[in-house]
Write an enzyme that holds these catalytic residues in place. Structure first.
Site, PDB file in Angstrom:
ATOM      1  N   CYS A  75       0.815  -1.225   0.000  1.00 55.31           N
ATOM      2  CA  CYS A  75       0.000   0.000   0.000  1.00 55.31           C
ATOM      3  C   CYS A  75       0.849   1.277   0.000  1.00 55.31           C
ATOM      4  O   CYS A  75       0.642   2.173  -0.831  1.00 55.31           O
ATOM      5  CB  CYS A  75      -0.979  -0.020   1.161  1.00 55.31           C
ATOM      6  N   HIS A 124      -2.619   0.930   6.773  1.00 58.84           N
ATOM      7  CA  HIS A 124      -3.010   0.926   5.356  1.00 58.84           C
ATOM      8  C   HIS A 124      -3.189   2.355   4.862  1.00 58.84           C
ATOM      9  O   HIS A 124      -3.517   3.270   5.623  1.00 58.84           O
ATOM     10  CB  HIS A 124      -4.304   0.135   5.150  1.00 58.84           C
ATOM     11  N   HIS A 134      -5.781   1.759  -4.440  1.00 59.48           N
ATOM     12  CA  HIS A 134      -4.899   1.230  -3.401  1.00 59.48           C
ATOM     13  C   HIS A 134      -4.493  -0.209  -3.718  1.00 59.48           C
ATOM     14  O   HIS A 134      -5.087  -0.873  -4.565  1.00 59.48           O
ATOM     15  CB  HIS A 134      -5.569   1.304  -2.020  1.00 59.48           C
TER      16      HIS A 134
END
Length: 399
Positions: free
Chosen positions: A311, A359, A371
């Site tokens: 990420c 994240h 993402h």
């Protein structure tokens, strides 16, 4: 002689039961009870599908957190390795200079010894590894010429600096060893979490997997609904802002025409406070264009491209393509800009998730982001509410 005992009735006798039919019925009941007793705990111990889903989600989240720790340890290791290499090169260079200074002192000492200009103790001092520790320096300086004194001073300085650099190199090597240990631990943690998640999923039946997919689809529908709500809210806010700017501009123009040149500098300031400037918009467009080009590439923990990403690796690479340098980990990226409310998120902003900041995604507008979700998934465009509104930690504008 014949027996006078009364013969026993034939058939099986179990626990005092003489009738075969009753014995068989009893055995059957015992068997059934036994089967029920062994089957019941198995059903009770087996987690429900919802529990499995939560457990898997938690494991993926923990793996994401461990991945960011791995990224931090990897970055620290890389920096420390460069520092160690630099220090070792410096030590080697200083050692060479120290040897050259020692050779010069040796030539002076040999010449003095041959000519008898000084006592042998001087030669012993000059050839020693630590001249200051052998004899009082002030006493010796009186016997040396200016050039010889400079040579001794240079030697002592080189020796001191070399010893200090060797100490720094030793400490840096120790830090490097610790960083490598942290890296190994973080890597093992990620692998363990992912292995446990895969094991749980592999134990599901086909029916359970289908139900799990249906649950996931329902979550995505709810996430899309929330994204649409946010998009509507942002559109209404933009409309109100545009109307306010228009009214302020009209009022400013009217005041200027009636009183000559009254100040109207406030309008630009207000607009800039709620909307990113044009330079940010240009950079954000480049970052988003890069991110869109990565859609479909696999998530791989610790990866920074170009074939796969995690990420924070994706957000870092996207903004790097726009000329903005972001730190490697989510923990540092969250401090690399200005925090804004979710309702004011703009394309290019970073959206962070969970209390542990494990994240991050790149906001594209209308409640959506690009993402790299998790292991086994691919870079994709998805609602920022993909794991519920409560999972959103913050939004940061990086440039």
């Amino acid at each position: 002689m014949a027996s006078h005992r009364k013969s026993r009735p034939t058939g099986t006798r179990v626990a005092g039961i003489r009738t075969p039919a009753l014995a068989t019925a009893a055995l059957t009941s015992v068997a059934l009870l036994s089967q029920t007793a062994t089957a019941a705990p198995s059903d009770d111990d087996r987690p429900s599908l919802e529990e499995v889903e939560k457990k898997v989600d938690d494991l993926y989240r923990q793996a994401g957190s461990a991945t960011e720790k791995y990224n931090a340890a990897k970055e620290k290791t890389s920096k420390q390795r460069k520092r160690v290499d630099t220090l070792l090169d410096d030590v080697a260079e200083r050692t060479q200079k120290l040897n050259e200074a020692r050779e010069e002192l040796g030539s002076f000492a040999s010449a003095q010894y041959r000519t008898g200009s000084t006592v042998p103790e001087t030669a012993t001092f000059l050839l020693a590894d630590s001249p200051q520790d052998y004899v009082d320096r002030t006493h010796l300086m009186d016997r040396l010429t200016g050039r010889q004194k400079n040579a001794v001073d240079d030697y002592v300085t080189q020796q001191s600096e070399t010893m200090e650099k060797r100490r720094e190199a030793t400490e840096s090597l120790q830090t490097l060893t610790e960083s490598q240990s942290d890296l190994k631990t973080a890597k093992a943690t990620v692998q363990k979490k992912l292995a446990t998640a895969r094991e749980l999923l592999s134990e599901l039946t086909a029916e359970e997997k289908a139900r799990l997919a249906a649950i996931e689809e329902k979550k995505q529908e709810e996430a899309a609904r929330k994204a649409a709500e946010l998009a509507k809210q942002q559109a209404e806010e933009r409309k109100r802002q545009e109307e306010a700017d228009r009214q302020e501009s009209d009022a400013s123009s009217g005041a200027s025409s009636s009183s000559g040149s009254s100040g109207s500098s406030g309008a630009g300031t207000e607009t800039g406070s709620s909307t990113p400037d044009s330079s940010y918009g240009t950079k954000a467009e480049k970052a988003l264009a890069f991110a869109r080009a990565q859609i479909g590439k696999p998530y791989v923990w610790g990866a920074t491209g170009p074939d796969s990403y995690d990420c924070s690796g994706l957000t870092q690479a996207a903004w790097k393509d726009a000329g903005v340098t972001l730190p490697r980990t989510t923990y540092d990226q969250v401090d690399a800009g200005t925090t804004v409310p979710v309702s004011q998120a703009q394309p290019g902003d970073l959206v962070f998730f969970y209390d542990d900041l494990s994240h991050v995604g790149l906001y594209v507008g209308n409640g959506m982001m690009i993402h790299a979700p998790k292991p086994g998934a691919y870079v994709r465009e998805e609602s920022i509410f993909y794991d519920g509104e409560s999972s959103i930690h913050s939004v940061v504008r990086p440039a």
